[in-house]
Write an enzyme that holds these catalytic residues in place. Sequence first.
Site, short mmCIF file in Angstrom:
data_model
loop_
_atom_site.label_atom_id
_atom_site.label_comp_id
_atom_site.label_asym_id
_atom_site.label_seq_id
_atom_site.Cartn_x
_atom_site.Cartn_y
_atom_site.Cartn_z
CE1 TYR A 92 24.22 -14.49 44.14
CE2 TYR A 92 22.60 -14.51 42.37
CZ TYR A 92 23.05 -14.98 43.59
OH TYR A 92 22.35 -15.96 44.25
CB SER A 186 26.56 -6.15 40.79
OG SER A 186 25.34 -6.69 41.25
CD GLN A 187 28.65 -12.31 44.09
OE1 GLN A 187 27.85 -13.05 44.63
NE2 GLN A 187 29.43 -12.71 43.09
CG ASP A 272 20.74 -0.70 40.36
OD1 ASP A 272 20.04 -1.73 40.20
OD2 ASP A 272 21.96 -0.73 40.62
CG HIS A 308 22.42 -3.79 38.53
ND1 HIS A 308 22.80 -3.23 39.74
CD2 HIS A 308 23.04 -5.01 38.48
CE1 HIS A 308 23.59 -4.06 40.39
NE2 HIS A 308 23.77 -5.14 39.65
#
Length: 333
Positions: A92, A186-187, A272, A308
């Site tokens: 992201y 992630s994204q 996370d 994360h």
Amino acid sequence: MALFDLPLPALREHRPELEEPADLDAFWEGTLSRAREHEVLLDVTPVETGLDLVDAFDVTFAGHDGAPVRAWHLRPAAATGPLPVVVQYIGYGGGRGRPIDHLVWAAAGYAHLVMDTRGQGGVWGSGGDTPDPVGSGPAAPGSMTRGITSPETSYLVRLQTDAARAVDAARALPGTDGRVVVTGGSQGGGLAVAAAGLVPDVDAAMPDVPFLCAIRRAIDITDADPYQEIVRFLAANRGAEEAAWRTLSYVDGVHLGRRARCRALVSAALRDTIVPPSTVFAAANHWGGLHGEPGALAEVEVYPYNGHEGGGSVQRERQLAWLAEAVPLTPRG
């Protein structure tokens, strides 16, 4: 960050109730059919990078409703035959950056396609090159809530359509053998989950700490962005809650990953707070469930002491070994 989500034994059993819209498959069939009315590869141009061992190409392919999406294609310069392709999606706020940022998979002998992220690329990394030409109504700062009151206008639908079309583009590239692996963090991990569910013959998936899974639970248990963009939007648009939840149900990775048919190596980090581990396990434990035993094709690599950032380069080494067995450079048989 201290542990805040379910304990690991409960995570391994966490398989929440599904809240799929009745027309989920019909919606995505129509969306992808419209996108596929356009020839997928629009341009493939060699680029000079100063790298002798890797060839690089600037790719433009047709994404959602045919809109152009940029990508980098890298392949080992010494390759003489067709190769499987690793399609990578970006986290992201980032964009495709520069070719020199993406050397691992070509160094391992695979072809590599790095999809730019429409309308992003201004937060970290080395920038992006793909605009999002579609407007939207009121939205919170960021990308999450653009067009959120309808799946027909949702930014996330456009982005996931791009991700599916990147698989089509990878297969159309010269010097590839039709086998495709999807990956990202992630994204990017969420887009890998979506692509594996939306394109039924993807060969393998490697989503790291995937975003956009079990979205409603994530919003309820974390105060972190980007999920909190949705909270801020709903705090200001009090009558939009039902429409927003309906839209998000079409892009939730638990629903889309349930439609996958391939093996998956997933990673989760137990500390996370951006992508809570229970949301990752929700997707992994439902993985492939529409076609077989839920979760049977997915394994989760767990990093108990990480946030994360997940497994970082250790996870990349794990992926290299896993992929050599799951999608070897020389097809079996």
